[in-house]
Design a protein around this motif. Sequence first.
Motif, PDB file in Angstrom:
ATOM      1  N   SER A 252      -5.981  -4.277 -10.515  1.00 48.84           N
ATOM      2  CA  SER A 252      -5.622  -3.705 -11.813  1.00 48.84           C
ATOM      3  C   SER A 252      -4.120  -3.694 -12.061  1.00 48.84           C
ATOM      4  O   SER A 252      -3.695  -3.399 -13.175  1.00 48.84           O
ATOM      5  N   ASP A 253      -3.306  -4.012 -11.049  1.00 47.44           N
ATOM      6  CA  ASP A 253      -1.855  -4.050 -11.191  1.00 47.44           C
ATOM      7  C   ASP A 253      -1.373  -5.476 -11.397  1.00 47.44           C
ATOM      8  O   ASP A 253      -1.891  -6.421 -10.780  1.00 47.44           O
TER       9      ASP A 253
ATOM     10  N   LEU B 149      -1.945  -1.007  -6.785  1.00 50.54           N
ATOM     11  CA  LEU B 149      -3.397  -0.894  -6.892  1.00 50.54           C
ATOM     12  C   LEU B 149      -4.012  -2.286  -6.978  1.00 50.54           C
ATOM     13  O   LEU B 149      -3.580  -3.110  -7.789  1.00 50.54           O
TER      14      LEU B 149
ATOM     15  N   ASN C 247      -0.442  -1.723 -15.292  1.00 51.66           N
ATOM     16  CA  ASN C 247      -1.815  -1.462 -14.877  1.00 51.66           C
ATOM     17  C   ASN C 247      -2.706  -1.490 -16.106  1.00 51.66           C
ATOM     18  O   ASN C 247      -2.532  -0.679 -17.027  1.00 51.66           O
TER      19      ASN C 247
ATOM     20  N   GLU D 129      -5.922  -0.918 -16.241  1.00 51.56           N
ATOM     21  CA  GLU D 129      -6.960   0.122 -16.254  1.00 51.56           C
ATOM     22  C   GLU D 129      -6.466   1.380 -16.954  1.00 51.56           C
ATOM     23  O   GLU D 129      -7.209   2.020 -17.699  1.00 51.56           O
ATOM     24  N   TYR D 130      -5.204   1.752 -16.730  1.00 51.41           N
ATOM     25  CA  TYR D 130      -4.612   2.924 -17.371  1.00 51.41           C
ATOM     26  C   TYR D 130      -3.727   2.556 -18.551  1.00 51.41           C
ATOM     27  O   TYR D 130      -3.266   3.443 -19.270  1.00 51.41           O
TER      28      TYR D 130
ATOM     29  N   CYS E  24       0.413  -8.106   0.521  1.00 47.29           N
ATOM     30  CA  CYS E  24      -0.700  -8.127  -0.429  1.00 47.29           C
ATOM     31  C   CYS E  24      -0.896  -9.548  -0.935  1.00 47.29           C
ATOM     32  O   CYS E  24       0.034 -10.357  -0.939  1.00 47.29           O
TER      33      CYS E  24
ATOM     34  N   GLY F 281       2.211   2.063  -3.382  1.00 47.00           N
ATOM     35  CA  GLY F 281       1.256   2.527  -4.379  1.00 47.00           C
ATOM     36  C   GLY F 281       0.729   1.436  -5.288  1.00 47.00           C
ATOM     37  O   GLY F 281       0.205   1.746  -6.376  1.00 47.00           O
TER      38      GLY F 281
ATOM     39  N   ASP G  48       0.831  -1.203   0.000  1.00 45.21           N
ATOM     40  CA  ASP G  48       0.000   0.000   0.000  1.00 45.21           C
ATOM     41  C   ASP G  48       0.864   1.251   0.000  1.00 45.21           C
ATOM     42  O   ASP G  48       0.574   2.225  -0.707  1.00 45.21           O
TER      43      ASP G  48
END
Length: 344
Positions: free
Chosen positions: A138-139, A135, A173, A175-176, A198, A133, A130
């Motif tokens: 989506s990562d 995500l 990622n 999503e981007y 994670c 950074g 976290d």
Amino acid sequence: MFNALNRFMSRLDGGDTPQGHQEQGSFGFQVLRNTNLQLAVEPWFDFLVGINGRPIDNPDPSLFAQEVRNCAGGSVSLGIWSAKGQRTREMHIPVPADTGSLGLSLQYTPLALAANIWHVLDVPANSPADLAGLLPYSDYILGSPEGALHGESALGELVEDFIGRPLRLHVYNNEYDVTREVTIQPSREWGGSGAIGCTLGYGALHRLPAALSEPVDAPGETMFDGGNEKAAMAAAAGGGAFVPADAAAQGSSGGDSSFLVPAQLVDRTASPAGGPPRGGKKKEKPAHGNNNLMDDYFKEEEEKSRKLDNAPASKSAGVPPPPKAGDGPPRDAVQTPPAAEGSA
């Protein structure tokens, strides 16, 4: 169960195939670097699997380079397999006449290497993941400049070597649709489980999906070509789709009547053959007035019900209206009772 399914899928993809036995289509030239900014080829994600309509089944890079030089001054057709969504596309790339080079750095490698990624799932708050950074969902961790990662346990072993030290990771990622470098510092003292804190997914169920910016091939998205209107309308009618109103009017006016025209799209302003002109004073009947089947059916059932209930046939059967208050019965309704028959 999921681990067994992942192992089974990896065998199907050729992940456990020995180097001596290379099945056709399971290998290709992975793009490591692209110096041609005009060429839409992505390093790491794209693999060259075909050239000029033939699959690439020989690891000798000189043969590939010679085929490209043979197309100098023209264009070369390349079959490119992308790890994003596991899709194959074909590109026609111009080859400069002076250099005969595409500006790509390639390496012959199995396509199963693209499945060697880790999907970031849950990311607890205040964990090393976290704070770095990452995500959730989506990562995707692709690798690390600190060392090569091969196999499901490779990332965990690398993390153990960097406990208390910064570790650089290459993260994509979807999503981007961007790849970035993330620096994470593994620790056992952050207050939760795991050194990076994670949940990670690995295997066939966690491959790279297609980027969200790419168009999705869904039913009904491909429209008909405007140049062939008759074929488009025929296909639409045959597939149960609505036909445009102007096409319906043309089909009902003596043109090509092979199309099925829905009733609600018929042009009601057109007068029927032999009918009164549009400007006439005769009131136009509603469109559903020509069909009296339901009216006849209800009338027949009503008559049957009246007979069963001994009800009068209708109001026009000669039954006099009720008398007004203070008046006697109508004259034509007064009858003299017949004399009693028989003896007293």
